[in-house]
Design an enzyme around this catalytic site. Structure first.
Site, short mmCIF file in Angstrom:
data_model
loop_
_atom_site.label_atom_id
_atom_site.label_comp_id
_atom_site.label_asym_id
_atom_site.label_seq_id
_atom_site.Cartn_x
_atom_site.Cartn_y
_atom_site.Cartn_z
N LYS A 1 -9.89 9.25 -13.09
CA LYS A 1 -8.78 9.43 -13.83
C LYS A 1 -8.60 10.35 -15.19
O LYS A 1 -7.53 10.14 -15.74
CB LYS A 1 -9.00 7.78 -14.08
CG LYS A 1 -8.90 6.49 -13.12
CD LYS A 1 -8.68 5.58 -13.95
CE LYS A 1 -8.63 4.37 -12.73
NZ LYS A 1 -9.07 3.00 -13.00
N LYS B 1 -8.14 8.09 -1.04
CA LYS B 1 -8.63 6.45 -1.26
C LYS B 1 -7.21 5.92 -1.25
O LYS B 1 -6.18 6.55 -1.84
CB LYS B 1 -9.86 5.95 -2.18
CG LYS B 1 -8.76 5.87 -3.51
CD LYS B 1 -10.41 4.56 -4.19
CE LYS B 1 -9.52 5.34 -5.46
NZ LYS B 1 -10.22 4.47 -7.04
N LYS C 1 -2.06 2.55 -5.84
CA LYS C 1 -1.11 3.21 -6.65
C LYS C 1 -0.61 4.03 -7.08
O LYS C 1 0.69 4.07 -7.34
CB LYS C 1 -1.00 1.41 -6.74
CG LYS C 1 0.21 0.70 -7.20
CD LYS C 1 0.22 -0.71 -7.86
CE LYS C 1 1.59 -0.72 -8.19
NZ LYS C 1 2.02 -1.71 -8.87
P1 TYM Z 1 -8.47 -2.63 -8.55
O1 TYM Z 1 -8.32 -3.18 -8.98
O2 TYM Z 1 -8.47 -0.94 -8.13
O3 TYM Z 1 -8.73 -2.83 -7.12
C1 TYM Z 1 -9.91 -4.61 -6.20
C2 TYM Z 1 -10.24 -4.39 -5.16
O4 TYM Z 1 -10.10 -3.37 -4.09
C3 TYM Z 1 -10.22 -3.12 -3.39
N1 TYM Z 1 -10.03 -1.07 -3.31
C4 TYM Z 1 -10.18 -0.79 -1.96
N2 TYM Z 1 -10.56 -1.44 -1.46
C5 TYM Z 1 -10.57 -0.33 0.16
N3 TYM Z 1 -9.95 0.93 0.50
C6 TYM Z 1 -8.84 1.00 -0.69
N4 TYM Z 1 -8.24 2.29 -0.85
C7 TYM Z 1 -9.37 0.90 -2.42
N5 TYM Z 1 -8.65 0.38 -3.36
C8 TYM Z 1 -8.87 -0.76 -4.09
C9 TYM Z 1 -11.59 -2.43 -4.35
O5 TYM Z 1 -13.10 -1.87 -4.69
C10 TYM Z 1 -11.79 -3.87 -6.07
O6 TYM Z 1 -12.52 -4.52 -5.05
N6 TYM Z 1 -12.89 -2.27 -11.40
C11 TYM Z 1 -12.08 -3.09 -10.68
C12 TYM Z 1 -12.26 -4.50 -11.06
C13 TYM Z 1 -13.23 -5.50 -11.79
C14 TYM Z 1 -14.31 -5.36 -10.97
C15 TYM Z 1 -14.64 -6.86 -11.91
C16 TYM Z 1 -14.14 -6.17 -10.41
C17 TYM Z 1 -13.05 -5.40 -13.07
N7 TYM Z 1 -14.55 -6.73 -13.29
C18 TYM Z 1 -16.03 -7.10 -11.39
C19 TYM Z 1 -15.63 -6.51 -9.39
C20 TYM Z 1 -16.52 -7.41 -10.09
C21 TYM Z 1 -11.05 -2.62 -10.47
O7 TYM Z 1 -10.41 -1.86 -10.73
O8 TYM Z 1 -10.52 -2.70 -9.06
#
Ligand code: TYM
Length: 326
Positions: free
Chosen positions: A108, A191, A194
């Site tokens: 990032k 990957k 958004k």
């Molecule tokens: P975030 O909001 O970016 O994504 C939410 C979930 O989607 C999964 N994901 C993907 N899976 C497969 N292929 C992709 N291209 C892809 N892009 C995103 C992510 O792995 C995630 O499971 N840091 C986390 C949010 C968070 C969190 C937590 C997760 C905050 N606290 C505690 C688990 C436990 C995040 O930004 O996810």
């Protein structure tokens, strides 16, 4: 079990396949907590006027994906301030060295000078650690890109337990067998995300059928026109096969045998994907009509979550020697 998602409003196919649909599947087997992590959304520039709406919308997408607030606890991170308080205590356990190794922070900040990144962006993983540990989660279902943050959680929990006595559950990561990493359709070695440079590589759950069809048909493949599931050498084609496999419940290797050219593979993938996402879009439309009901659900969720979080935080404060308020 606990997992979280950022309140970006609409979600993309990677979020849905890597996380949301598994959350719905797992809610009967676990005491499930699903958190919309609005505090995490403040780590990059954000629009205050749009954030509340996006938070509600994200909750509605989770419910449209099958998460049932009667069975799972659905809540907003900032409604349970114990997360932030635990984050501070864990900030004093986590080290600069381990946070410096976090790939997501490096990604990032790649295009910008690290000096202008917010402290929150650097500290982001510690807040995530707090989200998980505060619910005594045994399992954290996420996509592949979050694996490193769950590893960090395990390390911090173990370090804390060694120093202050058994306080935290050390959680396991649960990554789906298929679709743990969906790739960008235009840059199939990145990957799906958004914040990708071009929206053409990202399928959104709310994309209309003709938009999904166009994005799949224009997906980057490779010059040799043979269909094989080989993510290393044929990332674009393998990504399409993964998407088709997820949408049809078949194995990607087996599906590859039915195709000799890319055209029919793309046509079938687009058609299957449109049907796969249709029920989510339709349920969302119904839920979106009543944001007040969603806010009521989130209030109940926060009350339930806070009960658990408050008990854990009290245990932690006691373990580290903070004087209880008389
Ligand atoms: P975030 O909001 O970016 O994504 C939410 C979930 O989607 C999964 N994901 C993907 N899976 C497969 N292929 C992709 N291209 C892809 N892009 C995103 C992510 O792995 C995630 O499971 N840091 C986390 C949010 C968070 C969190 C937590 C997760 C905050 N606290 C505690 C688990 C436990 C995040 O930004 O996810």
């Amino acid at each position: 079990m606990l997992s979280g998602i950022q309140p970006s409003g609409d979600v993309h196919l990677g979020n849905y396949v890597g996380a949301l649909r598994n959350w719905a599947d797992m809610q009967d087997d676990y005491d499930a907590f699903y958190c919309i992590v609005d505090l995490h959304a403040l780590t990059l520039p954000w629009e205050p006027a749009r954030l509340p709406g996006r938070t509600v919308q994200t909750a509605q997408i989770l419910m449209a994906s099958g998460i049932d607030p009667e069975r799972a606890t659905l809540f907003v991170q900032s409604h349970v301030p114990e997360h932030s308080e635990l984050c501070w205590i864990l900030n004093c356990i986590a080290t600069m060295g381990e946070l410096n190794r976090m790939v997501q922070f490096k990604e990032k900040t790649r295009s910008k000078a690290q000096d202008s990144a917010s402290v929150g962006l650097f500290d982001y993983p510690v807040l995530q650690v707090a989200d998980i540990l505060i619910y005594d989660a045994d399992v954290v279902p996420v996509g592949e890109d979050q694996r490193q943050h769950v590893e960090l959680t395990r390390n911090i929990a173990q370090r804390f337990n060694n120093r202050f006595g058994e306080t935290f559950v050390v959680p396991e990561v649960a990554v789906p067998k298929l679709g743990a990493k969906i790739y960008d359709l235009q840059e199939p070695t990145n990957k799906m995300s958004k914040t990708a440079e071009s929206p053409r590589g990202t399928v959104m759950v709310f994309d209309e059928p003709d938009v999904i069809e166009r994005k799949i048909k224009r997906a980057v493949t490779d010059p040799q026109s043979n269909v094989r599931f080989d993510p290393e050498h044929k990332p674009g084609v393998s990504n399409l096969l993964t998407i088709l496999a997820v949408a049809t419940g078949k194995a990607p290797e087996e599906l590859a045998e039915s195709y000799t050219e890319y055209g029919p593979l793309k046509a079938d993938t687009a058609a299957a994907l449109i049907e796969f996402l249709r029920p989510v879009r339709e349920r969302y439309r119904e839920l979106a009509e009543d944001p007040g009901e969603t806010e009521r659900i989130l209030k109940l969720g926060a009350e339930k979550a806070q009960g658990v979080a408050g008990a854990t935080l009290a245990r932690v404060k006691d373990a580290v020697g903070l004087l209880p308020r008389a």
